[in-house]
Design a protein around this motif. Sequence first.
Motif, PDB file in Angstrom:
ATOM      1  N   ALA A 206     -24.893  15.037  25.357  1.00  0.00           N
ATOM      2  CA  ALA A 206     -23.938  14.112  24.741  1.00  0.00           C
ATOM      3  C   ALA A 206     -24.611  13.277  23.661  1.00  0.00           C
ATOM      4  CB  ALA A 206     -23.337  13.205  25.809  1.00  0.00           C
ATOM      5  N   LYS A 207     -25.885  12.956  23.853  1.00  0.00           N
ATOM      6  CA  LYS A 207     -26.587  12.140  22.881  1.00  0.00           C
ATOM      7  C   LYS A 207     -28.085  12.309  23.070  1.00  0.00           C
ATOM      8  CE  LYS A 207     -26.671   8.092  25.930  1.00  0.00           C
ATOM      9  NZ  LYS A 207     -26.400   6.654  26.055  1.00  0.00           N
ATOM     10  N   ARG A 208     -28.853  11.907  22.049  1.00  0.00           N
ATOM     11  CA  ARG A 208     -30.307  11.893  22.152  1.00  0.00           C
ATOM     12  C   ARG A 208     -30.764  10.453  22.318  1.00  0.00           C
ATOM     13  NH1 ARG A 208     -32.752   9.776  17.772  1.00  0.00           N
ATOM     14  NH2 ARG A 208     -31.784   9.896  15.710  1.00  0.00           N
ATOM     15  N   PRO A 209     -32.010  10.238  22.776  1.00  0.00           N
ATOM     16  CA  PRO A 209     -32.491   8.860  22.924  1.00  0.00           C
ATOM     17  C   PRO A 209     -32.849   8.224  21.576  1.00  0.00           C
ATOM     18  CG  PRO A 209     -34.212  10.418  23.518  1.00  0.00           C
ATOM     19  CD  PRO A 209     -32.962  11.225  23.299  1.00  0.00           C
ATOM     20  N   VAL A 210     -32.937   6.914  21.579  1.00  0.00           N
ATOM     21  CA  VAL A 210     -33.466   6.180  20.432  1.00  0.00           C
ATOM     22  C   VAL A 210     -34.970   6.386  20.421  1.00  0.00           C
ATOM     23  CG1 VAL A 210     -33.764   3.917  19.362  1.00  0.00           C
ATOM     24  CG2 VAL A 210     -31.631   4.453  20.580  1.00  0.00           C
ATOM     25  N   VAL A 211     -35.514   6.880  19.312  1.00  0.00           N
ATOM     26  CA  VAL A 211     -36.944   7.182  19.210  1.00  0.00           C
ATOM     27  C   VAL A 211     -37.651   6.038  18.502  1.00  0.00           C
ATOM     28  CG1 VAL A 211     -38.679   8.800  18.349  1.00  0.00           C
ATOM     29  CG2 VAL A 211     -36.474   9.651  19.172  1.00  0.00           C
ATOM     30  N   VAL A 212     -38.697   5.526  19.158  1.00  0.00           N
ATOM     31  CA  VAL A 212     -39.424   4.345  18.670  1.00  0.00           C
ATOM     32  C   VAL A 212     -40.909   4.686  18.560  1.00  0.00           C
ATOM     33  CG1 VAL A 212     -40.000   1.925  19.150  1.00  0.00           C
ATOM     34  CG2 VAL A 212     -37.769   2.857  19.867  1.00  0.00           C
ATOM     35  N   THR A 213     -41.549   4.186  17.526  1.00  0.00           N
ATOM     36  CA  THR A 213     -42.998   4.338  17.396  1.00  0.00           C
ATOM     37  C   THR A 213     -43.569   3.112  16.687  1.00  0.00           C
ATOM     38  OG1 THR A 213     -44.770   5.901  16.803  1.00  0.00           O
ATOM     39  CG2 THR A 213     -43.020   5.564  15.179  1.00  0.00           C
ATOM     40  N   GLY A 214     -44.890   3.099  16.534  1.00  0.00           N
ATOM     41  CA  GLY A 214     -45.535   1.961  15.892  1.00  0.00           C
ATOM     42  C   GLY A 214     -47.035   2.042  16.036  1.00  0.00           C
ATOM     43  N   TYR A 215     -47.694   0.892  16.000  1.00  0.00           N
ATOM     44  CA  TYR A 215     -49.151   0.824  16.042  1.00  0.00           C
ATOM     45  C   TYR A 215     -49.597  -0.054  17.205  1.00  0.00           C
ATOM     46  CZ  TYR A 215     -49.322   2.814  11.329  1.00  0.00           C
ATOM     47  OH  TYR A 215     -49.195   3.633  10.233  1.00  0.00           O
ATOM     48  N   VAL A 216     -50.746   0.314  17.787  1.00  0.00           N
ATOM     49  CA  VAL A 216     -51.242  -0.411  18.943  1.00  0.00           C
ATOM     50  C   VAL A 216     -51.932  -1.722  18.578  1.00  0.00           C
ATOM     51  CG1 VAL A 216     -53.519   0.662  19.007  1.00  0.00           C
ATOM     52  CG2 VAL A 216     -52.457  -0.066  21.140  1.00  0.00           C
ATOM     53  N   GLY A 217     -52.247  -1.924  17.318  1.00  0.00           N
ATOM     54  CA  GLY A 217     -52.957  -3.143  16.931  1.00  0.00           C
ATOM     55  C   GLY A 217     -52.983  -3.338  15.431  1.00  0.00           C
ATOM     56  N   VAL A 218     -54.115  -3.833  14.943  1.00  0.00           N
ATOM     57  CA  VAL A 218     -54.289  -4.119  13.523  1.00  0.00           C
ATOM     58  C   VAL A 218     -54.280  -2.823  12.716  1.00  0.00           C
ATOM     59  CG1 VAL A 218     -55.903  -5.013  11.805  1.00  0.00           C
ATOM     60  CG2 VAL A 218     -55.575  -6.233  13.969  1.00  0.00           C
ATOM     61  N   VAL A 219     -53.509  -2.792  11.646  1.00  0.00           N
ATOM     62  CA  VAL A 219     -53.457  -1.623  10.760  1.00  0.00           C
ATOM     63  C   VAL A 219     -54.350  -1.920   9.557  1.00  0.00           C
ATOM     64  CG1 VAL A 219     -51.987  -0.063   9.448  1.00  0.00           C
ATOM     65  CG2 VAL A 219     -51.090  -1.204  11.492  1.00  0.00           C
ATOM     66  N   TYR A 220     -55.576  -1.388   9.588  1.00  0.00           N
ATOM     67  CA  TYR A 220     -56.506  -1.731   8.517  1.00  0.00           C
ATOM     68  C   TYR A 220     -56.998  -0.515   7.735  1.00  0.00           C
ATOM     69  CZ  TYR A 220     -60.216  -0.481  11.875  1.00  0.00           C
ATOM     70  OH  TYR A 220     -61.022   0.181  12.765  1.00  0.00           O
ATOM     71  N   GLU A 221     -56.534   0.676   8.074  1.00  0.00           N
ATOM     72  CA  GLU A 221     -56.943   1.864   7.331  1.00  0.00           C
ATOM     73  C   GLU A 221     -55.817   2.890   7.340  1.00  0.00           C
ATOM     74  OE1 GLU A 221     -60.239   3.757   9.211  1.00  0.00           O
ATOM     75  OE2 GLU A 221     -59.263   3.938  11.155  1.00  0.00           O
ATOM     76  N   LYS A 222     -55.858   3.800   6.398  1.00  0.00           N
ATOM     77  CA  LYS A 222     -54.897   4.905   6.312  1.00  0.00           C
ATOM     78  C   LYS A 222     -53.461   4.419   6.428  1.00  0.00           C
ATOM     79  CE  LYS A 222     -58.203   8.168   8.360  1.00  0.00           C
ATOM     80  NZ  LYS A 222     -58.468   9.119   9.459  1.00  0.00           N
ATOM     81  N   LEU A 223     -53.140   3.352   5.709  1.00  0.00           N
ATOM     82  CA  LEU A 223     -51.811   2.756   5.811  1.00  0.00           C
ATOM     83  C   LEU A 223     -50.719   3.740   5.408  1.00  0.00           C
ATOM     84  CD1 LEU A 223     -49.973   0.294   6.246  1.00  0.00           C
ATOM     85  CD2 LEU A 223     -50.390  -0.328   3.863  1.00  0.00           C
ATOM     86  N   ALA A 224     -50.822   4.309   4.210  1.00  0.00           N
ATOM     87  CA  ALA A 224     -49.786   5.227   3.742  1.00  0.00           C
ATOM     88  C   ALA A 224     -49.734   6.485   4.602  1.00  0.00           C
ATOM     89  CB  ALA A 224     -50.038   5.592   2.283  1.00  0.00           C
ATOM     90  N   ASP A 225     -50.896   7.052   4.915  1.00  0.00           N
ATOM     91  CA  ASP A 225     -50.947   8.282   5.711  1.00  0.00           C
ATOM     92  C   ASP A 225     -50.305   8.069   7.076  1.00  0.00           C
ATOM     93  OD1 ASP A 225     -51.539  10.870   6.459  1.00  0.00           O
ATOM     94  OD2 ASP A 225     -53.617  10.441   6.965  1.00  0.00           O
ATOM     95  N   GLY A 226     -50.744   7.013   7.774  1.00  0.00           N
ATOM     96  CA  GLY A 226     -50.215   6.761   9.107  1.00  0.00           C
ATOM     97  C   GLY A 226     -48.731   6.448   9.107  1.00  0.00           C
TER      98      GLY A 226
END
Length: 442
Positions: free
Chosen positions: A114-134
């Motif tokens: 009937a439906k799919r789940p809401v898909v969530v993602t993100g980062y575990v901490g400080v984002v200090y490298e590979k900003l665009a890639d990640g």
Amino acid sequence: MPASATKSLRAAVLADSDTRWKWGALTANRIAPEDSDIRLDGYLLRGRATPTARQLDEVGVRADALHEVTAVQFLHAMREESYDILVLALVGGGVQAMLHGLGRVWEDAAADRAKRPVVVTGYVGVVYEKLADGLLLRHGADLVLANSRQDADRFRAVYEGVGADAGSVTEVALPFLGGAAYTGEHDPRTVVFAAQPSVPENRRDRTYLLNRLVEHARRHPEREVLLKLRSKPGEHTTHIEELPYQKLVQRLDPPANFRLVYGHMGEVLDRTDLLVTVSSTAALESLHRRIPTAVLTDLGVREALGNHHFVGSGCLASWDQLDAGHRPVPDEEWVSRQGVAAGGGAYGRAFDTARARIAELLGRPGGLPPLAPYYTPVTAPGYLPGLLARHHLGPDGTPLPGTPAAGKEPGPVRQIVRRAARGAYRHGVQRVAPVIRRMGEL
């Protein structure tokens, strides 16, 4: 709240390390609509950093069910199980592979679901490298969580800059902040160095930091000086640790007031009077609790170290300054933009927007549209197939021929071989690779 007003909600978290499991599980609980009775199922992606039982116990986050799976087994489970929220707590390439694999699973099963789940993602901490890639590897999830106002602005700028939809970016905060605010010095006064598995990465710099920490303990015998470690030798966390401090300290003769400690970071912070680190997320936990916090400049302020993220924080300091009694004073505007040290209950409201968006998506008539990552065989034909192949998926997100049956558990012999292979890999990382690297520098 009366039981009759509570809605049952099922959430799943797929994680590839102990720290990402902690982030994913806590995030799932934080973003669930407030009127929900949440059931949490954990899936641990089999690989080099699959957490051990000790690591899971140290993290202290419990699930109603916990499974170790391959990527293909997880996709099979998502075909069979029905969830409301799915948190992908993975490295960027893993998120991208799962977005394509899940898209294909739910496309094939559209007639049965009937439906799919809401898909969530993100980062575990400080984002200090590979900003665009990640970020681009995470594009396609319904919510891409940003841990601060600063990150939310940066995330949207990247997506808009490549012509991708930035509507998924949602400002929250790190889900594991909390604990009692710092009220004054303990007896004995306690200095804690929060170690990182891969920062710095070479023996010279790690030995330097260890020597300075031990020397600080010698200079101040009345203090307790603790080296807070993330893992024991042979275990892996989010990052590979080739030179564990446990091995480096064996060559020293530290004083009695110097100790190695493990355990939950929050419990260590309960007795901390000064938190010292190069660039660990523990600095944000410490600042949130108003504990004096120092980010070291001894090895320079460099992107490779991640301490450049703390420029403007007021926390940058050297061991010489700390030995002389200096205590950094954080810049209030900077910490506010990081979503930490927020008074007046602001931290508790940091997840309101995410909860509202999820409630809206869950109530969307007709369910949610198909996942639409920025990377496709059209936009990244030379990049995407390789990412998917690492997880045994073809360019269209389907399992590659020859992939083991998704629902079949390995037999006893295969389990023994797998454990031996994982041990051999870790031996190679921690012992063989550094030797080869040193030989290459001759």
